[in-house]
Write a protein that holds these residues in place. Sequence first.
Motif, short mmCIF file in Angstrom:
data_model
loop_
_atom_site.label_atom_id
_atom_site.label_comp_id
_atom_site.label_asym_id
_atom_site.label_seq_id
_atom_site.Cartn_x
_atom_site.Cartn_y
_atom_site.Cartn_z
N LYS A 33 0.85 -1.18 0.00
CA LYS A 33 0.00 0.00 0.00
C LYS A 33 0.89 1.23 0.00
O LYS A 33 2.08 1.15 0.25
CB LYS A 33 -0.96 0.01 1.18
CG LYS A 33 -0.36 0.27 2.53
CD LYS A 33 -1.48 0.34 3.58
CE LYS A 33 -0.92 0.76 4.92
NZ LYS A 33 -1.97 0.92 5.92
N SER A 34 0.29 2.38 -0.28
CA SER A 34 1.04 3.64 -0.34
C SER A 34 0.56 4.58 0.74
O SER A 34 -0.58 4.52 1.17
CB SER A 34 0.84 4.32 -1.70
OG SER A 34 1.40 3.55 -2.71
N THR A 43 5.69 3.51 -0.81
CA THR A 43 4.89 2.44 -1.39
C THR A 43 5.62 1.14 -1.10
O THR A 43 6.79 1.00 -1.47
CB THR A 43 4.72 2.62 -2.91
OG1 THR A 43 4.07 3.86 -3.15
CG2 THR A 43 3.88 1.50 -3.50
#
Length: 107
Positions: A33-34, A43
């Motif tokens: 995920k970022s 990220t």
Amino acid sequence: PKPQNPRFLKFLKNQETNYKFIFIILIMDQNFKSENLGGVIYTGEFKDQLRHGFGILGDQHGVYTGNFQAEEKHGLGEWKGNNGYYYIGQWEEDEKNGHGMERMPFG
């Protein structure tokens, strides 16, 4: 210390592979995920809400691509500074440590 991510090590040995390609491969079989916190963009993998595993971290100074452990650069990684500084090698507790190669901005 042994690199934490054998795919990243394989990438380093293959100079024709580019980061975007290897990153897409890793995204396909990992939980990534970022986040964007005040100009710092990450990220990559998380564990217990902390950066942990393989990821890419960028800020106003440059970009780090490599392994993290509990929020810190740890294991094999690469730093490309906006000023031209470059380092690839081992990291421990957010600091360069062990084998690596540096290139200074002035040559």
